[in-house]
Structure formats: structure tokens, C-alpha cells
Design a protein around this motif. Sequence first.
Motif, PDB file in Angstrom:
ATOM      1  N   VAL A 105       7.417   3.830 -13.856  1.00 61.71           N
ATOM      2  CA  VAL A 105       6.497   3.469 -14.939  1.00 61.71           C
ATOM      3  C   VAL A 105       5.642   2.278 -14.530  1.00 61.71           C
ATOM      4  N   GLU A 106       6.279   1.331 -13.879  1.00 59.50           N
ATOM      5  CA  GLU A 106       5.622   0.072 -13.532  1.00 59.50           C
ATOM      6  C   GLU A 106       4.580   0.237 -12.419  1.00 59.50           C
ATOM      7  N   LEU A 107       4.928   1.005 -11.389  1.00 61.37           N
ATOM      8  CA  LEU A 107       4.037   1.176 -10.242  1.00 61.37           C
ATOM      9  C   LEU A 107       3.149   2.388 -10.505  1.00 61.37           C
ATOM     10  N   ARG A 108       2.048   2.156 -11.135  1.00 61.49           N
ATOM     11  CA  ARG A 108       1.269   3.223 -11.750  1.00 61.49           C
ATOM     12  C   ARG A 108       0.683   4.220 -10.745  1.00 61.49           C
ATOM     13  N   SER A 109       0.459   3.806  -9.514  1.00 60.42           N
ATOM     14  CA  SER A 109      -0.133   4.715  -8.524  1.00 60.42           C
ATOM     15  C   SER A 109       0.908   5.325  -7.598  1.00 60.42           C
ATOM     16  N   ALA A 110       2.180   5.064  -7.847  1.00 61.60           N
ATOM     17  CA  ALA A 110       3.229   5.510  -6.928  1.00 61.60           C
ATOM     18  C   ALA A 110       4.009   6.701  -7.470  1.00 61.60           C
ATOM     19  N   THR A 111       4.610   7.446  -6.557  1.00 64.27           N
ATOM     20  CA  THR A 111       5.606   8.456  -6.896  1.00 64.27           C
ATOM     21  C   THR A 111       6.949   7.914  -6.425  1.00 64.27           C
ATOM     22  N   VAL A 112       7.866   7.707  -7.343  1.00 65.24           N
ATOM     23  CA  VAL A 112       9.193   7.167  -7.016  1.00 65.24           C
ATOM     24  C   VAL A 112      10.221   8.213  -7.417  1.00 65.24           C
ATOM     25  N   VAL A 113      10.864   8.833  -6.433  1.00 65.61           N
ATOM     26  CA  VAL A 113      11.794   9.931  -6.683  1.00 65.61           C
ATOM     27  C   VAL A 113      13.223   9.484  -6.386  1.00 65.61           C
ATOM     28  N   TYR A 114      14.066   9.592  -7.392  1.00 67.65           N
ATOM     29  CA  TYR A 114      15.515   9.357  -7.241  1.00 67.65           C
ATOM     30  C   TYR A 114      16.145  10.661  -6.785  1.00 67.65           C
ATOM     31  N   VAL A 115      16.752  10.658  -5.611  1.00 69.18           N
ATOM     32  CA  VAL A 115      17.282  11.879  -5.000  1.00 69.18           C
ATOM     33  C   VAL A 115      18.810  11.860  -5.089  1.00 69.18           C
ATOM     34  N   ASP A 116      19.361  12.795  -5.833  1.00 69.83           N
ATOM     35  CA  ASP A 116      20.796  12.800  -6.138  1.00 69.83           C
ATOM     36  C   ASP A 116      21.592  13.524  -5.047  1.00 69.83           C
ATOM     37  N   ILE A 117      21.721  12.866  -3.902  1.00 69.77           N
ATOM     38  CA  ILE A 117      22.492  13.438  -2.803  1.00 69.77           C
ATOM     39  C   ILE A 117      23.981  13.470  -3.156  1.00 69.77           C
ATOM     40  N   TYR A 118      24.411  12.578  -4.041  1.00 67.12           N
ATOM     41  CA  TYR A 118      25.813  12.548  -4.482  1.00 67.12           C
ATOM     42  C   TYR A 118      26.216  13.915  -5.040  1.00 67.12           C
ATOM     43  N   GLY A 174       0.766  -1.238   0.000  1.00 67.44           N
ATOM     44  CA  GLY A 174       0.000   0.000   0.000  1.00 67.44           C
ATOM     45  C   GLY A 174       0.794   1.283   0.000  1.00 67.44           C
ATOM     46  N   ALA A 175       2.112   1.221   0.150  1.00 67.70           N
ATOM     47  CA  ALA A 175       2.927   2.435   0.136  1.00 67.70           C
ATOM     48  C   ALA A 175       2.875   3.079  -1.246  1.00 67.70           C
ATOM     49  N   ARG A 176       2.914   4.408  -1.283  1.00 66.23           N
ATOM     50  CA  ARG A 176       2.770   5.104  -2.557  1.00 66.23           C
ATOM     51  C   ARG A 176       3.802   6.215  -2.801  1.00 66.23           C
ATOM     52  N   SER A 177       4.449   6.703  -1.777  1.00 64.62           N
ATOM     53  CA  SER A 177       5.384   7.823  -1.953  1.00 64.62           C
ATOM     54  C   SER A 177       6.784   7.400  -1.527  1.00 64.62           C
ATOM     55  N   PHE A 178       7.697   7.315  -2.502  1.00 66.16           N
ATOM     56  CA  PHE A 178       9.053   6.814  -2.253  1.00 66.16           C
ATOM     57  C   PHE A 178      10.073   7.909  -2.552  1.00 66.16           C
ATOM     58  N   TRP A 179      10.943   8.172  -1.603  1.00 60.25           N
ATOM     59  CA  TRP A 179      11.983   9.197  -1.698  1.00 60.25           C
ATOM     60  C   TRP A 179      13.304   8.472  -1.495  1.00 60.25           C
ATOM     61  N   VAL A 180      14.062   8.245  -2.563  1.00 58.30           N
ATOM     62  CA  VAL A 180      15.207   7.330  -2.523  1.00 58.30           C
ATOM     63  C   VAL A 180      16.516   8.078  -2.797  1.00 58.30           C
ATOM     64  N   TYR A 181      17.392   8.119  -1.794  1.00 56.23           N
ATOM     65  CA  TYR A 181      18.699   8.755  -1.959  1.00 56.23           C
ATOM     66  C   TYR A 181      19.668   7.806  -2.659  1.00 56.23           C
ATOM     67  N   ASN A 182      20.475   8.369  -3.556  1.00 58.00           N
ATOM     68  CA  ASN A 182      21.564   7.574  -4.108  1.00 58.00           C
ATOM     69  C   ASN A 182      22.721   7.564  -3.111  1.00 58.00           C
ATOM     70  N   THR A 183      23.823   6.955  -3.481  1.00 57.22           N
ATOM     71  CA  THR A 183      24.925   6.862  -2.525  1.00 57.22           C
ATOM     72  C   THR A 183      25.864   8.054  -2.661  1.00 57.22           C
ATOM     73  N   ARG A 184      26.624   8.314  -1.644  1.00 56.40           N
ATOM     74  CA  ARG A 184      27.441   9.515  -1.537  1.00 56.40           C
ATOM     75  C   ARG A 184      28.787   9.374  -2.258  1.00 56.40           C
ATOM     76  N   PRO A 185      29.516  10.483  -2.430  1.00 58.01           N
ATOM     77  CA  PRO A 185      30.830  10.418  -3.100  1.00 58.01           C
ATOM     78  C   PRO A 185      31.887   9.804  -2.174  1.00 58.01           C
ATOM     79  N   ILE A 186      31.917   8.474  -2.143  1.00 54.45           N
ATOM     80  CA  ILE A 186      32.779   7.776  -1.186  1.00 54.45           C
ATOM     81  C   ILE A 186      34.256   8.049  -1.441  1.00 54.45           C
ATOM     82  N   GLY A 187      34.618   8.411  -2.666  1.00 54.34           N
ATOM     83  CA  GLY A 187      36.013   8.703  -2.971  1.00 54.34           C
ATOM     84  C   GLY A 187      36.529   9.965  -2.306  1.00 54.34           C
ATOM     85  N   CYS A 188      35.627  10.759  -1.721  1.00 59.61           N
ATOM     86  CA  CYS A 188      36.032  11.969  -1.004  1.00 59.61           C
ATOM     87  C   CYS A 188      36.126  11.749   0.492  1.00 59.61           C
ATOM     88  N   PHE A 189      35.762  10.566   0.965  1.00 59.97           N
ATOM     89  CA  PHE A 189      35.789  10.302   2.403  1.00 59.97           C
ATOM     90  C   PHE A 189      37.232  10.291   2.911  1.00 59.97           C
TER      91      PHE A 189
END
Length: 354
Positions: free
Chosen positions: A243-256, A187-202
Motif C-alpha cells: 500500500v505504501e510503495l505506490r509504484s511497486a509490486t510486493v509479493v509475499y510468496v508462501d513457500i512454507y 528505484g527497485a519496483r518488483s519484489f518477490w519475497v519468500y516466507n520461511t520454511r517449515p523448520i519443525g519438519c527439518f
Amino acid sequence: MDHSKTTFCFLITLSQVSIASDRILPSTFCNFPAIYNFGASNSDTGGLAAAFIQFKPPNGNTFFGMPAGRMCDGRLIVDFTAESLKLPFLSSYLNSLAINFKHGANFATAGSTITFPTMNILPEGGVHASLMPLEEDFANALYTFDIGQNDLLNGLLLNMTVPQVIATIPDMVYQFSKTIRDLYNLGARSFWVYNTRPIGCFPSILTIYPAAERDSAGCAKQYNELAQRFNAELKKALAQLGVELRSATVVYVDIYSGLYSLYTDPIKNGFESPLVACCGHGGKHNYNVGVECGQTISVNGMDIRAGSCKDPSVRISWDGVHFTEAANKFAFDLVSTGSFNNPPIPLKLACHRR
């Protein structure tokens, strides 16, 4: 491992999630009643501290005035997310003291990978009933993800080559996608997904791999390229899910990209010593793998404490792996506007499809 029986058993046990049939008008802000966060140490608000160890000062000193279960001097991106949506900070599901899940829960625990651990849950009913989320809130909640960094770093620490780690990325992303599908089916519909960080700067990576080729910002080039490869695969998979999950909002969040801009032009953004840890001890990058922030060690008969730098508000790295509150706030302010996201949806409109 069956993700639907582990990662989401907490949600399933509480109640069967109701399906949201109507989406509110795009011109209005989303009224998220709760946040459910899944991740590792970058968004852990008390899981590791509750289950295993209590962090020592100066962790937490900037905002909380004391260690608060976070590997940071203050707030994390997940904290700024909650504040922005006018919700309380998320309780860790592992913390059995003073827990309130009414406005969501934080399943993040330091060290986690895309394969999640098994959860424990509170008893049903009684005094706990008022601390549990409402059934209708599950479908209207925001589901945030901040994980994947450990999957890459663990491979490197196991002496895998960068190409070998890259070869494992498709399976990581497949498991990630499956997890989101499982939540959607509940039943979840709103997805806010962070990508991974610039590990080469750690500072940790720069200390462990001193001979690695550097880019123009002084970061280890091949390790940032590894993070970029994971991010590219994740972005593609999330676009497909959109595209596949027609009722969902799936956001790719470019934290990198948001964080990397701090390394390319730190002075312009009010930061200094971008490749040096604020809380640590030893070496060019103030990082020693055997000395944690707040730990006291003996060097030549003298006790030396890995303490904080003078002003964490102008530093990017807190302890060589995690970020300062200032860097977290900078990055959150960028990505929450939507300008770094795909699709370019702001946080407060993340319940709307585009």
C-alpha cells in the motif's frame, strides 16, 4: 548497521538507479532483464564456497555433476526462477572468478541473517564493463528475498526459548521492511519475497529436539508454529508495503505451505521418507550435527562417508537442513503460479501491481 550502505552499496556504486515511470500492460508477461537475490543458504549459489569452503560430492551430483556452490544435490529455487525467466544462473557477488553480473547478482551467502554483510565490488570500467548490468535494468529487474530462517534457528541454538525468539520477530520484520524501502528508494519496483520454511519438519530440528511435540505429519509442532508466527508478521508487513510503495509490486510468496504439503502427503506427490535426510549419517533422521554431507568420519576405527541416498529425486530433505532439487522444483512450480501468494500474482507477472 546502515543497510543502505551495506546491502545495496554494490548497486549504488555501479550507478544511480533510474526510476521506472511506466508499467507495462497487465496482459503481458514481464521481461525482467535481471534478478537480484538476497538470502542465505537456501538460495546461495556460491557465496560461502567462494569465501570459505568448497563443498564435497555428492553435493551437486543430480544436475551439475559436481559441487556447484550449493547445499543441494542440484538446483535451488533461485535457479528455477532464473530458468523460468530465461535468464542465466546468478553469479555470487563473492565469487571473483568467471563472474558476470550482466543479468543480476546473488547476494545470498550461507549463514546470513536479515542483517546483511558488507560487500566487495569489482573494479569499474575496462574488461569488467561488459560484465556489469545496464543502468536502466535496475528499475526493471526482479528483486527476490529468501531469508529469515537463520534468524529463528540462531536464536534456538543460543538456547533461547520459543517465546523469547518470538519476541525478536517484530524487529526482524522491521529491518526486513526497511531493506525493501531502501531498495524502492533506489528505484527497485518488483519484489518477490519468500516466507520461511517449515523448520519443525527439518531432520536437524527433529534430531536436536527429539522430545518436541509432533503434529500429524510428524513435524515438531512448536517450531513450525514459530515459523508460522514469523510468516504472519512478514505477510502483514509486506501487505502494508504494498500500500505504501505506490509504484511497486510486493509479493509475499508462501513457500512454507508449498513445502509443507510434501510432508502431509508425500506419497501422493511422489516422495518418500520425508523426515529423513538424503545425505547424512546416523540416527532415525540420518542427521548428525557434527557430520556434514560429503564428510568422512571415523567410527570404531572405520572410515564412514556421509553420502547420498539411492534416489534423491524422491526425497525432500537433502542434508537435514536444506532441500533436494526435487523438493525445490516441486515448491517452485507451486508458488510460481501465484496461487500461494499474496497478492496472487504469478512470477511472470510480478512487475504488475494489483
